[in-house]
Enzyme design. Sequence first.
Site, short mmCIF file in Angstrom:
data_model
loop_
_atom_site.label_atom_id
_atom_site.label_comp_id
_atom_site.label_asym_id
_atom_site.label_seq_id
_atom_site.Cartn_x
_atom_site.Cartn_y
_atom_site.Cartn_z
N LYS A 1 -75.24 41.83 88.83
CA LYS A 1 -75.92 42.04 87.55
C LYS A 1 -76.02 43.55 87.34
O LYS A 1 -76.30 44.30 88.29
CB LYS A 1 -77.31 41.41 87.62
N SER B 1 -82.58 36.70 81.37
CA SER B 1 -81.75 37.83 81.07
C SER B 1 -80.45 37.87 81.86
O SER B 1 -79.53 38.62 81.49
CB SER B 1 -82.53 39.12 81.34
N SER C 1 -85.62 34.87 84.67
CA SER C 1 -84.26 35.30 84.36
C SER C 1 -83.17 34.90 85.34
O SER C 1 -81.99 35.10 85.07
CB SER C 1 -84.21 36.81 84.20
N1 GLN Z 1 -87.43 36.04 79.39
C1 GLN Z 1 -88.49 36.77 80.04
C2 GLN Z 1 -88.69 38.08 79.34
O1 GLN Z 1 -88.09 38.28 78.36
C3 GLN Z 1 -88.15 36.97 81.48
C4 GLN Z 1 -87.15 38.03 81.70
C5 GLN Z 1 -86.82 38.22 83.14
O2 GLN Z 1 -87.12 37.39 83.99
N2 GLN Z 1 -86.23 39.37 83.43
O3 GLN Z 1 -89.45 38.88 79.73
#
Ligand code: GLN
Length: 486
Positions: free
Chosen positions: A78, A153, A177
Amino acid sequence: MSLHEKSLRELSEDLHAKKISSVEVTQYFLDRIHQHDKTLNSFITVAAEHAIAQARAADARLAAGNAAALTGVPIAQKDIFCTQGIRTSCGSRMLDNFISPYDATVVAKLNQQGVVMLGKLNMDEFAMGSSNETSFYGPVKNPWNTECVPGGSSGGSAAAVAARLTPAATATDTGGSIRQPASLCGLTGLKPTYGRVSRYGMIAFASSLDQAGSITQNAEDAAMMLNAVAGFDPKDSTCVDRPVPDYTATLADSLKGLKIGLPKEYFGEGLDPKVGDVVHAAIDQYQQLGAELVEISLPNSGLSVPAYYVVAPAECSSNLSRFDGVRFGYRCKDPQDLEDLYKRSRGEGFGAEVKRRIMIGTYALSAGYYDAYYLKAQKVRQLISDDFKQAFAKVDVIMGPTSPSVAFKFGERSDDPISMYLSDIYTIAANLAGLPGMSIPAGFAHELPVGLQIIGNYFDEARLLNVAHQYQLNSDWHQQMPASFK
Ligand code: GLN
């Protein structure tokens, strides 16, 4: 069987048995990326030359007989993990020109194993999002249906593994995410306990919630990945110094007598009934494998999204203050003075969702509002942790859906932040409490994958992986591949 149909473990066996070389496997996946990623956009950077050089070194190590379990196997990172000499963008224009001078600990540990890195994967900007639509590099498509989002994400990680452009990928999870995109793409996602894996060199979003993990085809591969990256790191003061078991050693354990907690709050309003049916069927199968089902309650579940959307923006507003156009990253053209430099560099370098979070966080931390928002959210966070503590006094693991719905269409939630934030309603609590969680493929609804979430007690990753593996021995959802990428 084609190479892309093989799991990490199967590729590792072939490499060790010298049935295939690392250069061959690596070139095979580079070719697949070349062939398919125009459609998916899962990679931000393909590191072909770097990967072939690493593969050559891995082949030498395999020939010399001093290879580690994952030597020569290709994976992708990532783009939130710093990689020395290779661009690390975090999905943002702010870091579009950033070449990291050092490796994240996760990257360094995989390098020590002789793992080959194919490239850097697309993601929501600074890991803020649930659909991969906030990336500066454009959205990533879901290989199961390219009109749908892959989740976020870690959308690039999930799409690339689902289309088998890489056998496995790293990912990070601040509020879901890893688990949510794994669920939406039919994959196995593991978010370890907070402190199990070093955060050094992982670009910070919300430091008390961020944790590194993996998206893989199955639990066995997740165990191999965790073996490679877990453990104490003096460079991360929140990384816990405690022995790392061999996570593959207990995969075969029987589930007889396992107590599974089913929180009633995870099966109520808001859950797509078809997703609920798939999750219930998976849980029934666990009962057939000898597990006992126990109804439990996590009474403060409804407060997890609101608490998270104070704590996470507060921490991000502080963490992202370092991107000021001075030391590294994006700098606006012809700044007139220092203030203009700050304002325009940040204004032009960050996207809308990141700015929204910085503003909410700055507000919540400002004098006069701190007690009302930040302090209150921290207290709620404690209540959420206490709910889990009480639950784990009665049960070994907790199960429920990972996501309230299957993959949704592009644009469907991007204009409505609240509906987007609710995508993580079942995953966020584990981050607030620091607990490990997994998502495993459990079937399909509306012709799209559905994930079963398994939450464990602190540092109980070995049990989570065992529980996931036993299901995968008795199901083939994890082996299904999207038709266009077979
Ligand atoms: N979707 C969540 C956010 O927007 C979690 C994101 C994540 O786990 N990095 O914060």
